[in-house]
Design an enzyme around this catalytic site. Structure first.
Site, short mmCIF file in Angstrom:
data_model
loop_
_atom_site.label_atom_id
_atom_site.label_comp_id
_atom_site.label_asym_id
_atom_site.label_seq_id
_atom_site.Cartn_x
_atom_site.Cartn_y
_atom_site.Cartn_z
N ASP A 20 0.83 -1.21 0.00
CA ASP A 20 0.00 0.00 0.00
C ASP A 20 0.86 1.26 0.00
O ASP A 20 0.67 2.18 0.81
CB ASP A 20 -0.93 0.02 1.22
CG ASP A 20 -1.64 -1.31 1.45
OD1 ASP A 20 -2.00 -1.96 0.45
OD2 ASP A 20 -1.82 -1.69 2.62
N GLU A 200 -11.22 -0.83 -3.78
CA GLU A 200 -10.51 -0.20 -2.68
C GLU A 200 -9.28 0.52 -3.19
O GLU A 200 -8.94 0.45 -4.38
CB GLU A 200 -10.10 -1.24 -1.62
CG GLU A 200 -9.10 -2.27 -2.13
CD GLU A 200 -8.76 -3.34 -1.11
OE1 GLU A 200 -9.48 -3.50 -0.11
OE2 GLU A 200 -7.74 -4.06 -1.33
#
Length: 327
Positions: A20, A200
């Site tokens: 991420d 997401e």
């Protein structure tokens, strides 16, 4: 944690074991890097004057999870933003590592630092970002566009099947939403619903007269992939019909270069401000023992972002160019 060995011909990461990833180049000339750590127990920042030095830069831990209760488990996907002369970190946290009907219990939080240098000074917990309902929520990003600040995040709607959809709202300050909250994407195509129904990890980008939101879909193993939303730059971004969605994945596993499950990206700029850089995570092997979320070998990759002839980001060509650079 052990780093998986790679063959010399594999695509090579910039920073290992950081998922991420978010890289921000500030006006002070430094690149700042934050990401999920394999232990999911802290938020750390590293900085350097060029991307290569980020590899060896010593991370500074700015915040650690609590021992119990809220903010005590699975600290995920931090992003670092500079807003109105203050630093903010957006992240998601849970109170347990257990799931309920396949869902974690994450909520979204904000830290604030008034110091000019985010590696100095103290970080204040500004508390949770409240949305229209209480449910699994994560992967927030924020951006300014045409004089308004927006917040985009992933959340479970109790009335919609699946894990998470993408939502957008304006903000009245860096930790408070205001006005309508609009769903702009939900998992619907085959490539978005492998393992789990997931949208997401949105990231904002503008070029010319269009704005883009890249995002990630499906389970976090080799099926993880990226989609793309776009809208006209002068459109009402809170109107769901303003957004057009890619019908196919814009980046997915490519076994020919040993890249598996690419996704959860961000964008930054080159040192001369001339190029947009594409930052993303992926693994360099396919088979995982146990839950993919707890496999530590999602690595950070960075490459120049190429564009199609019609002005859209060309993620596949960008990654292929990165792979050629190692041959």
């Amino acid at each position: 944690m052990e780093i998986q060995q790679r063959a010399s011909h594999d695509i090579q990461p910039l920073i290992e074991q950081r998922a991420d990833p978010f890289i921000y180049r500030h006006s002070d000339g430094y690149y700042y890097f934050v990401a999920s750590v394999p232990e999911y127990d802290r938020i750390e920042i590293r900085r350097a004057q060029n991307l290569e030095e980020l590899v060896t830069s010593t991370p500074l831990v700015i915040w650690r999870k609590r021992e119990t209760g809220i903010l005590s488990a699975n600290i995920w996907a931090p992003e670092l933003h500079f807003i109105d002369d203050k630093w903010y970190v957006y992240f998601a946290a849970a109170h347990t590592t257990e799931t309920n009907e396949g869902l974690f219990d994450h909520r979204m939080y904000v830290l604030e630092n008034e110091n000019d240098n985010p590696l100095e000074g103290s970080w204040m917990e500004r508390g949770p970002v409240r949305t229209e309902w209480e449910s699994f929520a994560l992967d927030a990003t924020t951006f300014e566009h045409n004089g308004s600040r927006y917040y985009v995040w992933a959340q479970k709607d109790p009335n919609i099947g699946g894990n998470s959809n993408l939502y957008i709202s304006k903000m009245s300050n860096p930790w408070t939403l205001t006005g309508s909250q609009t769903m702009i994407s939900m998992p619907e195509y085959d490539w978005e619903i492998i393992g789990y129904k997931v949208n997401e990890g949105a990231a904002f980008l503008r070029k010319g007269n269009r704005v883009f939101l890249s995002y990630s879909a499906s389970a976090t193993d080799f099926n993880y992939c990226m989609g793309l939303l776009e809208a006209d730059a002068d459109a009402d971004l809170l109107d769901a019909t303003s957004w057009r969605k890619s019908q196919t994945a814009v980046l997915s596993t490519d076994e020919s270069i040993s890249m598996y499950g690419p996704g959860h990206n961000s964008f930054t700029v080159s040192e001369d401000d001339e190029e947009t850089l594409f930052v993303f995570h992926a693994r360099t092997y396919k088979n995982i023992i146990g839950d993919p979320l707890y496999d530590p070998n999602r690595h950070t990759f960075v490459t120049a972002l190429l564009w199609t002839a019609d002005g859209r980001p060309d993620f596949r060509s960008s990654v292929e160019a990165l792979a050629r650079s190692f041959q």
